[in-house]
Design a protein around this motif. Structure first.
Motif, PDB file in Angstrom:
ATOM      1  N   MET A 131       0.925  -1.147  -0.091  1.00  0.00           N
ATOM      2  CA  MET A 131       0.077   0.010  -0.037  1.00  0.00           C
ATOM      3  C   MET A 131       0.873   1.347  -0.001  1.00  0.00           C
ATOM      4  N   THR A 132       0.438   2.244  -0.915  1.00  0.00           N
ATOM      5  CA  THR A 132       1.235   3.489  -0.869  1.00  0.00           C
ATOM      6  C   THR A 132       0.049   4.515  -0.874  1.00  0.00           C
ATOM      7  N   ILE A 133       0.308   5.454   0.383  1.00  0.00           N
ATOM      8  CA  ILE A 133      -0.452   6.529   0.553  1.00  0.00           C
ATOM      9  C   ILE A 133       0.129   7.918   0.208  1.00  0.00           C
ATOM     10  N   ARG A 134      -0.557   8.469  -1.056  1.00  0.00           N
ATOM     11  CA  ARG A 134       0.173   9.612  -1.722  1.00  0.00           C
ATOM     12  C   ARG A 134      -0.484  10.887  -1.144  1.00  0.00           C
ATOM     13  N   ASP A 135       0.248  11.895  -1.454  1.00  0.00           N
ATOM     14  CA  ASP A 135       0.242  13.152  -0.730  1.00  0.00           C
ATOM     15  C   ASP A 135      -1.024  13.686  -1.001  1.00  0.00           C
ATOM     16  N   ASP A 136      -1.722  13.348  -2.405  1.00  0.00           N
ATOM     17  CA  ASP A 136      -2.756  13.969  -3.187  1.00  0.00           C
ATOM     18  C   ASP A 136      -4.322  13.141  -2.460  1.00  0.00           C
ATOM     19  N   GLY A 137      -4.033  12.307  -1.493  1.00  0.00           N
ATOM     20  CA  GLY A 137      -4.998  11.660  -0.912  1.00  0.00           C
ATOM     21  C   GLY A 137      -5.502  10.321  -1.635  1.00  0.00           C
ATOM     22  N   GLU A 138      -4.601   9.672  -2.835  1.00  0.00           N
ATOM     23  CA  GLU A 138      -4.845   8.540  -3.358  1.00  0.00           C
ATOM     24  C   GLU A 138      -4.414   7.552  -2.925  1.00  0.00           C
ATOM     25  N   ILE A 139      -4.949   6.110  -2.779  1.00  0.00           N
ATOM     26  CA  ILE A 139      -4.322   5.056  -2.168  1.00  0.00           C
ATOM     27  C   ILE A 139      -4.162   3.973  -3.188  1.00  0.00           C
ATOM     28  N   GLU A 140      -2.844   3.430  -3.465  1.00  0.00           N
ATOM     29  CA  GLU A 140      -2.593   2.469  -4.269  1.00  0.00           C
ATOM     30  C   GLU A 140      -2.245   0.930  -3.510  1.00  0.00           C
ATOM     31  N   ILE A 141      -2.571  -0.010  -3.864  1.00  0.00           N
ATOM     32  CA  ILE A 141      -2.288  -1.253  -3.553  1.00  0.00           C
ATOM     33  C   ILE A 141      -1.909  -2.212  -4.625  1.00  0.00           C
ATOM     34  N   THR A 142      -0.774  -2.558  -4.690  1.00  0.00           N
ATOM     35  CA  THR A 142      -0.284  -3.544  -5.886  1.00  0.00           C
ATOM     36  C   THR A 142      -0.717  -5.039  -5.433  1.00  0.00           C
ATOM     37  N   ASP A 143      -1.101  -5.694  -6.227  1.00  0.00           N
ATOM     38  CA  ASP A 143      -1.737  -6.957  -6.057  1.00  0.00           C
ATOM     39  C   ASP A 143      -0.480  -7.923  -6.170  1.00  0.00           C
ATOM     40  N   ASN A 144       0.011  -8.475  -5.102  1.00  0.00           N
ATOM     41  CA  ASN A 144       1.310  -9.397  -5.650  1.00  0.00           C
ATOM     42  C   ASN A 144       0.710 -10.948  -5.150  1.00  0.00           C
ATOM     43  N   GLY A 145      -0.445 -11.072  -5.495  1.00  0.00           N
ATOM     44  CA  GLY A 145      -0.994 -12.450  -5.336  1.00  0.00           C
ATOM     45  C   GLY A 145      -1.010 -13.063  -4.126  1.00  0.00           C
ATOM     46  N   ILE A 146      -1.324 -14.502  -3.975  1.00  0.00           N
ATOM     47  CA  ILE A 146      -1.443 -15.143  -2.752  1.00  0.00           C
ATOM     48  C   ILE A 146      -0.013 -15.187  -1.950  1.00  0.00           C
ATOM     49  N   PRO A 147      -0.016 -14.939  -0.496  1.00  0.00           N
ATOM     50  CA  PRO A 147       1.145 -15.044   0.244  1.00  0.00           C
ATOM     51  C   PRO A 147       1.713 -16.183   0.118  1.00  0.00           C
ATOM     52  N   TYR A 148       3.176 -16.437   0.388  1.00  0.00           N
ATOM     53  CA  TYR A 148       3.983 -17.618   0.571  1.00  0.00           C
ATOM     54  C   TYR A 148       4.173 -17.629   2.121  1.00  0.00           C
ATOM     55  N   ARG A 149       4.173 -18.520   2.802  1.00  0.00           N
ATOM     56  CA  ARG A 149       4.592 -19.101   4.285  1.00  0.00           C
ATOM     57  C   ARG A 149       5.957 -19.142   4.461  1.00  0.00           C
ATOM     58  N   ILE A 150       6.589 -18.790   5.323  1.00  0.00           N
ATOM     59  CA  ILE A 150       7.839 -19.104   5.854  1.00  0.00           C
ATOM     60  C   ILE A 150       7.922 -19.349   7.219  1.00  0.00           C
ATOM     61  N   SER A 151       8.609 -20.315   7.752  1.00  0.00           N
ATOM     62  CA  SER A 151       8.560 -20.452   9.285  1.00  0.00           C
ATOM     63  C   SER A 151       9.734 -19.866   9.686  1.00  0.00           C
ATOM     64  N   HIS A 152       9.321 -19.676  11.293  1.00  0.00           N
ATOM     65  CA  HIS A 152      10.222 -18.912  12.230  1.00  0.00           C
ATOM     66  C   HIS A 152      11.775 -19.827  12.198  1.00  0.00           C
ATOM     67  N   LYS A 153      11.722 -20.928  12.107  1.00  0.00           N
ATOM     68  CA  LYS A 153      12.760 -21.862  12.137  1.00  0.00           C
ATOM     69  C   LYS A 153      13.809 -21.276  11.074  1.00  0.00           C
ATOM     70  N   THR A 154      12.987 -21.386   9.952  1.00  0.00           N
ATOM     71  CA  THR A 154      13.815 -20.990   8.577  1.00  0.00           C
ATOM     72  C   THR A 154      14.331 -19.676   8.729  1.00  0.00           C
ATOM     73  N   ILE A 155      13.507 -18.711   9.206  1.00  0.00           N
ATOM     74  CA  ILE A 155      14.077 -17.204   9.370  1.00  0.00           C
ATOM     75  C   ILE A 155      15.091 -17.275  10.455  1.00  0.00           C
ATOM     76  N   ASP A 156      15.101 -18.038  11.556  1.00  0.00           N
ATOM     77  CA  ASP A 156      16.011 -17.974  12.610  1.00  0.00           C
ATOM     78  C   ASP A 156      17.372 -18.547  11.955  1.00  0.00           C
ATOM     79  N   ASP A 157      17.218 -19.580  11.226  1.00  0.00           N
ATOM     80  CA  ASP A 157      18.729 -20.054  10.619  1.00  0.00           C
ATOM     81  C   ASP A 157      19.153 -19.310   9.703  1.00  0.00           C
ATOM     82  N   LYS A 158      18.354 -18.387   9.041  1.00  0.00           N
ATOM     83  CA  LYS A 158      18.994 -17.496   8.008  1.00  0.00           C
ATOM     84  C   LYS A 158      19.486 -16.211   8.607  1.00  0.00           C
ATOM     85  N   LEU A 159      18.569 -15.696   9.302  1.00  0.00           N
ATOM     86  CA  LEU A 159      18.809 -14.179   9.791  1.00  0.00           C
ATOM     87  C   LEU A 159      19.312 -14.186  11.105  1.00  0.00           C
TER      88      LEU A 159
END
Length: 663
Positions: A131-159
């Protein structure tokens, strides 16, 4: 056991519209119009606190924030708006007026146990985007499809985060650590801008026909490129234990990068966005993202549902707070929506887009003429959590008996077009107030410190009225006096027994004090002519019970808030497993039958808790009412320290406890 420190006066099906409503004028008096004034004496039966309305932004631990409202020269007073609001609320009830002074918002539901909610947000219908809130009062939302899932363990190991430990079973999670912001702060700052390569996999391959959710793992050669998005942490993660399945949030999200995504556009003042902002107005994560968008130009990750090629709802989490189709006023019957003036509007005035009517009653501030000190100079610091109006077991009428749903019933929610509001909210008057608050460490920052004035404090205000009908004056007087044993509740802490006051009338001008009953009778007779059996109606019955502090001695359950897990448990309804959903019954249904009077006075042991000047208190050692009560020394000259260690024998009376002897 479902419970709350408040209850409801049921809404009336019929509204009384005074026949003189269209003849009211500030300039042309009624032939039988009455003008005058009178004073209302307000005596606090329990400690009372009204905060200064100008302390927003002030450190809540300062004396200024904790102080009772006062004038620049230090005189305590109750603002006229507080008295007028409470008085008008009661008058609306007793005069069978419309329920119109409500915030007509669209509330939301987020309940995975509710079938209608689950069917409204199936796994394959929730999209993600930026979502982008523009100064002229317009809202834009991009459609990036269905979200993927990522586990806490996977994130912990990488980050190198430690989400599995921070949110593991048995860990006490502070409120501040449940937010998405907290998770982002555990990562490096580039988490907001870095896109990673991922490889997808089926989260639940053995139930592919039922659950199509897709997970991802880090893979530099993966076909998916996207950004990690964190959302809030509702509670702990519990791993599978034998036959008990795993529970609690364990996955975050990945928003896939799309070169040319579909973009939805709408205005900031659109109904869609106004509903979204209202639903998330108290959300820490919404404030967090808005500040990042404003200060750093960051895009805001959102989840949404698309219907008919447009966004129908927006949220900040995957299973987000889904707006109801209807607003609060949509659940009122047509008479409550009428533009005709009811008695409350006739007396206090009304403002609408089409027209307005000036009120004919003016209420002054109530100045404190006799302040009593509170028993603890440090004051109180309660946690003020309360169920939202969207908590349907309490705020909507349910079908059942004794607070339990019927076998074949289901919970009524605002997703049902025929749902009915419970009615007018009332905090029952009670003389046993709470002085100690067991606040969880995680909630200490959410407490509201205050130093009330003590029980016995007295205030006085003046009510001036102009060109009222006798019936209207009677309505005001009846709302003030009700019955001899009834009380009002004012200010802060009503949920804990604070602000219980008794009103009396003195110094009348324009009518005689002896005529008060005559005016009240003119009002009740008028109501009887329009509402059959008015005095015994459910509305008057429930109101008089809840404003009578002596009725609390008959309660089957305490007047307090439930714990968080209890709110969830009460909504569980599965008759096949002998689980029945609970709802809050009428106040009258929560009272035990009136006990037969005993042949003599009841004596009991008590402990002296406060002993200073005219204000003396003790509390019973055993029994239902163990809160401090007023202690009548019965003419005795005994002296006590009031340190909570001195035992005495008392007689239990209607006014409190009467001293007999020291033990």
């Amino acid at each position: 056991m479902i419970r709350a420190p408040f209850n409801f006066v049921p809404l009336a099906d019929s509204i009384v519209f005074p026949e003189w409503a269209n003849k009211i004028s500030q300039d042309i008096p009624f032939a039988d119009g009455i003008s005058g004034s009178f004073f209302v004496n307000i005596k606090a039966m329990t400690p009372i606190f009204v905060r200064n309305g100008h302390v927003q932004g002030i450190d809540k631990h300062t004396d200024e924030f904790k102080s009772f409202n006062k004038t620049p020269d230090g005189e305590f007073f109750i603002p006229s708006t507080s008295i007028k609001g409470e008085l008008r609320h009661l008058l609306e009830i007793v005069s069978f007026s419309k329920m119109q002074r409500i915030d007509n918002k669209r509330y939301s539901i987020r309940d995975v146990n509710n079938k209608q909610y689950r069917e409204s947000l199936p796994y394959d219908s929730v999209h993600c985007g930026w979502m982008t809130i523009r100064d002229d009062g317009e809202i834009e939302i991009t459609d990036n499809g269905i979200p993927y899932r990522i586990s806490h363990k996977t994130i912990d190991d990488k980050l190198n985060t430690n989400f599995c430990t921070l949110f593991g079973d048995g860990v006490k999670i502070k409120d501040a650590n449940r937010t998405a912001e907290y998770k982002y702060r555990r990562c490096s700052p580039d988490i907001f801008t870095t896109a990673y390569q991922f490889q997808e996999y089926k989260l639940y391959p053995n139930s592919a026909a039922v659950d199509q959710r897709v997970g991802v793992r880090f893979n530099e050669n993966g076909m998916i490129r996207g950004k990690i998005v964190f959302t809030g942490q509702p509670g702990n993660r519990k791993e599978r234990n034998g036959d008990i399945p795993a529970s609690g949030k364990f996955f975050e999200f990945v928003f896939r990068e799309i070169e040319h995504p579909v973009v939805y556009r709408f205005q900031y003042d659109s109904e869609l966005f106004k509903d979204f902002e209202f639903i998330y107005k108290d959300s820490d994560d919404w404030h967090f993202w808005k500040m990042k968008a404003k200060n750093q130009g960051c895009k805001i990750p959102v989840f949404f549902k698309v219907e008919n090629n447009t966004i129908s709802s927006i949220g900040l989490s995957y299973l987000y707070k889904l707006p109801y189709k209807q607003r609060i006023k949509d659940f009122l019957n047509e008479q409550h929506k009428s533009k005709d003036l009811d008695m409350s509007e006739c007396i206090f005035g009304e403002t609408s887009k089409e027209d307005s009517l000036k009120g004919r009653v003016l209420i002054s501030h109530a100045m404190c003429e006799d302040p009593y000190p509170f028993e603890d100079e440090e004051g109180i610091a309660p946690y003020m959590g309360s169920p939202k109006p969207s908590y349907y077991p309490i705020y909507l009428v349910q079908q059942g008996e004794n607070g339990f749903l019927n076998d074949h019933a289901k919970f009524s929610t605002m997703m049902d077009w025929n749902a009915r509001l419970r009615g007018w909210k009332i905090y029952p008057a009670r003389l046993n107030y709470q002085t100690e608050f067991d606040v969880d460490d995680a909630q200490l920052e959410n407490t509201n410190p205050a130093i009330p004035l003590g029980a016995g404090s007295e205030f006085k205000c003046c009510i001036r009225f102009h060109n009222l009908k006798a019936v209207e004056l009677g309505a005001i007087l009846y709302s003030i006096l009700l019955q001899k044993q009834n009380c009002h509740t004012l200010g802060f802490g009503k949920a804990f027994g604070y602000g219980v006051c008794q009103y009396s009338i003195s110094e009348t001008l324009g009518f005689e004090t002896d005529d008060i009953e005559k005016f009240i009778t003119s009002f009740t007779e008028y109501m009887e002519a329009h509402i059959p059996n008015y005095k015994k109606s459910p509305q008057i019955r429930e109101l008089l019970l809840m404003t009578n502090p002596r009725q609390t001695e008959r309660l089957k359950r305490p007047l307090n808030y439930m714990e968080l897990e209890e709110f969830v448990k009460c909504k569980q309804h599965n008759p096949r497993k002998n689980k029945f959903g609970e709802y809050l019954p009428l106040y009258s249904e929560l009272l035990n039958p009136i006990e037969q009077k005993t042949s003599g006075p009841i004596q009991a042991e008590a402990i002296v808790t406060y002993f200073s000047g005219p204000l003396k208190k003790a509390k019973l050692i055993e029994g239902k009412n163990t809160a401090p009560q007023m202690l009548d020394m019965n003419g005795k000259k005994d002296k006590f320290k009031g340190n909570g260690k001195e035992k005495i024998l008392v007689e239990i009376t209607k006014k409190g406890l009467k001293f007999i002897k020291a033990l």
